[in-house]
Design an enzyme around this catalytic site. Sequence first.
Site, PDB file in Angstrom:
ATOM      1  N   SER A  21       1.002  -1.355   0.069  1.00 44.60           N
ATOM      2  CA  SER A  21      -0.022   0.097   0.098  1.00 44.60           C
ATOM      3  C   SER A  21       0.959   1.108   0.003  1.00 44.60           C
ATOM      4  O   SER A  21       2.005   1.213   0.407  1.00 44.60           O
ATOM      5  CB  SER A  21      -0.922   0.083   1.393  1.00 44.60           C
ATOM      6  OG  SER A  21      -1.602   1.227   1.526  1.00 44.60           O
TER       7      SER A  21
ATOM      8  N   TYR B 232      -1.456  -0.401  10.171  1.00 42.31           N
ATOM      9  CA  TYR B 232      -1.489  -0.958   8.917  1.00 42.31           C
ATOM     10  C   TYR B 232      -0.448  -0.432   8.201  1.00 42.31           C
ATOM     11  O   TYR B 232       0.136  -1.305   7.216  1.00 42.31           O
ATOM     12  CB  TYR B 232      -2.849  -0.235   8.381  1.00 42.31           C
ATOM     13  CG  TYR B 232      -3.143  -0.618   6.974  1.00 42.31           C
ATOM     14  CD1 TYR B 232      -3.509  -1.954   6.531  1.00 42.31           C
ATOM     15  CD2 TYR B 232      -2.847   0.289   5.916  1.00 42.31           C
ATOM     16  CE1 TYR B 232      -3.762  -1.928   5.054  1.00 42.31           C
ATOM     17  CE2 TYR B 232      -3.259  -0.041   4.573  1.00 42.31           C
ATOM     18  CZ  TYR B 232      -3.519  -0.975   4.433  1.00 42.31           C
ATOM     19  OH  TYR B 232      -3.782  -1.035   2.955  1.00 42.31           O
TER      20      TYR B 232
HETATM   21  P1  NAP Z   1     -11.643  -5.422   0.287  1.00 35.07           P
HETATM   22  O1  NAP Z   1     -12.533  -5.002  -0.638  1.00 35.07           O
HETATM   23  O2  NAP Z   1     -12.027  -5.265   1.859  1.00 35.07           O
HETATM   24  O3  NAP Z   1     -11.623  -6.993   0.351  1.00 35.07           O
HETATM   25  C1  NAP Z   1     -10.688  -8.008   1.150  1.00 35.07           C
HETATM   26  C2  NAP Z   1     -10.850  -9.346   0.584  1.00 35.07           C
HETATM   27  O4  NAP Z   1      -9.873  -9.893   1.615  1.00 35.07           O
HETATM   28  C3  NAP Z   1     -12.162 -10.059   0.938  1.00 35.07           C
HETATM   29  O5  NAP Z   1     -12.056 -10.920  -0.240  1.00 35.07           O
HETATM   30  C4  NAP Z   1     -11.977 -10.560   2.124  1.00 35.07           C
HETATM   31  O6  NAP Z   1     -12.750 -12.050   2.096  1.00 35.07           O
HETATM   32  C5  NAP Z   1     -10.385 -11.000   2.096  1.00 35.07           C
HETATM   33  N1  NAP Z   1     -10.144 -11.246   3.352  1.00 35.07           N
HETATM   34  C6  NAP Z   1      -9.981 -10.347   4.403  1.00 35.07           C
HETATM   35  N2  NAP Z   1      -9.520 -11.020   5.725  1.00 35.07           N
HETATM   36  C7  NAP Z   1      -8.895 -12.062   5.089  1.00 35.07           C
HETATM   37  C8  NAP Z   1      -8.356 -13.246   6.069  1.00 35.07           C
HETATM   38  N3  NAP Z   1      -8.003 -13.031   7.213  1.00 35.07           N
HETATM   39  N4  NAP Z   1      -8.177 -14.178   5.303  1.00 35.07           N
HETATM   40  C9  NAP Z   1      -8.476 -14.574   3.980  1.00 35.07           C
HETATM   41  N5  NAP Z   1      -9.189 -13.525   3.287  1.00 35.07           N
HETATM   42  C10 NAP Z   1      -9.203 -12.431   3.868  1.00 35.07           C
HETATM   43  O7  NAP Z   1     -10.132  -5.256   0.247  1.00 35.07           O
HETATM   44  P2  NAP Z   1      -9.277  -4.632  -1.037  1.00 35.07           P
HETATM   45  O8  NAP Z   1      -9.501  -3.182  -0.920  1.00 35.07           O
HETATM   46  O9  NAP Z   1      -9.678  -5.253  -2.301  1.00 35.07           O
HETATM   47  O10 NAP Z   1      -7.866  -4.547  -0.517  1.00 35.07           O
HETATM   48  C11 NAP Z   1      -7.215  -5.867  -1.229  1.00 35.07           C
HETATM   49  C12 NAP Z   1      -5.608  -5.567  -0.615  1.00 35.07           C
HETATM   50  O11 NAP Z   1      -5.216  -4.214  -0.940  1.00 35.07           O
HETATM   51  C13 NAP Z   1      -5.510  -5.432   1.014  1.00 35.07           C
HETATM   52  O12 NAP Z   1      -4.228  -6.123   1.239  1.00 35.07           O
HETATM   53  C14 NAP Z   1      -5.032  -4.009   1.184  1.00 35.07           C
HETATM   54  O13 NAP Z   1      -4.563  -3.603   2.060  1.00 35.07           O
HETATM   55  C15 NAP Z   1      -4.483  -3.725  -0.027  1.00 35.07           C
HETATM   56  N6  NAP Z   1      -4.914  -2.168  -0.260  1.00 35.07           N
HETATM   57  C16 NAP Z   1      -6.122  -1.547  -0.574  1.00 35.07           C
HETATM   58  C17 NAP Z   1      -6.242  -0.329  -0.908  1.00 35.07           C
HETATM   59  C18 NAP Z   1      -7.584   0.584  -1.197  1.00 35.07           C
HETATM   60  O14 NAP Z   1      -7.596   1.588  -1.121  1.00 35.07           O
HETATM   61  N7  NAP Z   1      -8.713  -0.367  -1.415  1.00 35.07           N
HETATM   62  C19 NAP Z   1      -5.141   0.642  -0.969  1.00 35.07           C
HETATM   63  C20 NAP Z   1      -3.813   0.105  -0.933  1.00 35.07           C
HETATM   64  C21 NAP Z   1      -3.848  -1.429  -0.351  1.00 35.07           C
HETATM   65  P3  NAP Z   1     -14.132 -11.998   2.528  1.00 35.07           P
HETATM   66  O15 NAP Z   1     -15.006 -11.454   1.249  1.00 35.07           O
HETATM   67  O16 NAP Z   1     -14.660 -13.373   2.690  1.00 35.07           O
HETATM   68  O17 NAP Z   1     -14.426 -11.180   3.776  1.00 35.07           O
END
Ligand code: NAP
Length: 250
Positions: free
Chosen positions: A145, A159
């Site tokens: 991130s 985080y």
């Molecule tokens: P999201 O929409 O909240 O989706 C999270 C996903 O991870 C879901 O599929 C969830 O499964 C799964 N998950 C959560 N906890 C888990 C666990 N303990 N074991 C296995 N699966 C788990 O998140 P996102 O925004 O797509 O983020 C994905 C990645 O990108 C993360 O690492 C996040 O830190 C990173 N990121 C995101 C952003 C942003 O702005 N969105 C920015 C920088 C980095 P369920 O559906 O079963 O809950």
Amino acid sequence: MSGAPVLLVTGGSRGIGAAVCRLAASQGWRVAVNYASNRDAADAVVSDIVSQGGEAFAVKGDVGNAADITAMFAAVDKHFGRLDGLVNNAGIVDQPQRVDEMSVERIERMMRINITGSVLCAAEAVRRMSTRHGGKGGSIVNISSMAAIIGSPSQYVDYAASKAAIDTFTIGLAREVATEGVRVNAIRPGIIDTDIHASGGLPDRAKDMAPSIPMQRPGTAGEVADAVLYLLSSNSSYVTGAIMNVSGGR
Ligand code: NAP
């Protein structure tokens, strides 16, 4: 298409992970869609892929639990019989808090899911893909991130620190397995429009942050997936230990 390469995406049920699963399948990967609890979301990703003629299956597992990780990789072995790529995407944020307000339980959960989970999954992937272990090589993409650079003060410094650990882990593991056919890279997304902001208590965060982004808009999960697929593919055959910002200039 049984000779097609196999990809495991942790947290593949929603957001960035789901976009990676769909794009990977459209580019010929067979996909294991991991989820923690949202079976319906994982099944929807699998259905989309299958309806487009691809191959995918949903595999439950909490990356914050070592036994679940072992079982998840065993399920992939059983279902597809090989592994060629891992996207360490599962990750969590938490409610905005100052460091001096955080509980030990919060910090330990953050580190267990975001760091330990990614390290253990990468270890399982290396055991299957590294030529040192009789594998045919492969590619690991870790989702970091921009928080690793910015530090996320007054929101979630824990985080941000967990993602900085992912950056260092990416560099170290890339160098450790560089002669073993395994490339290891990371993406630093900026503000991406997914459910993660609501899970941290800030449902409008992506829209609200737009004025602070040089491109004046949040990114989409698909834009991150495009970068992930580049790093998974042979188009990036000389790229390892790299960390790519996908952040609209942030
Ligand atoms: P999201 O929409 O909240 O989706 C999270 C996903 O991870 C879901 O599929 C969830 O499964 C799964 N998950 C959560 N906890 C888990 C666990 N303990 N074991 C296995 N699966 C788990 O998140 P996102 O925004 O797509 O983020 C994905 C990645 O990108 C993360 O690492 C996040 O830190 C990173 N990121 C995101 C952003 C942003 O702005 N969105 C920015 C920088 C980095 P369920 O559906 O079963 O809950």
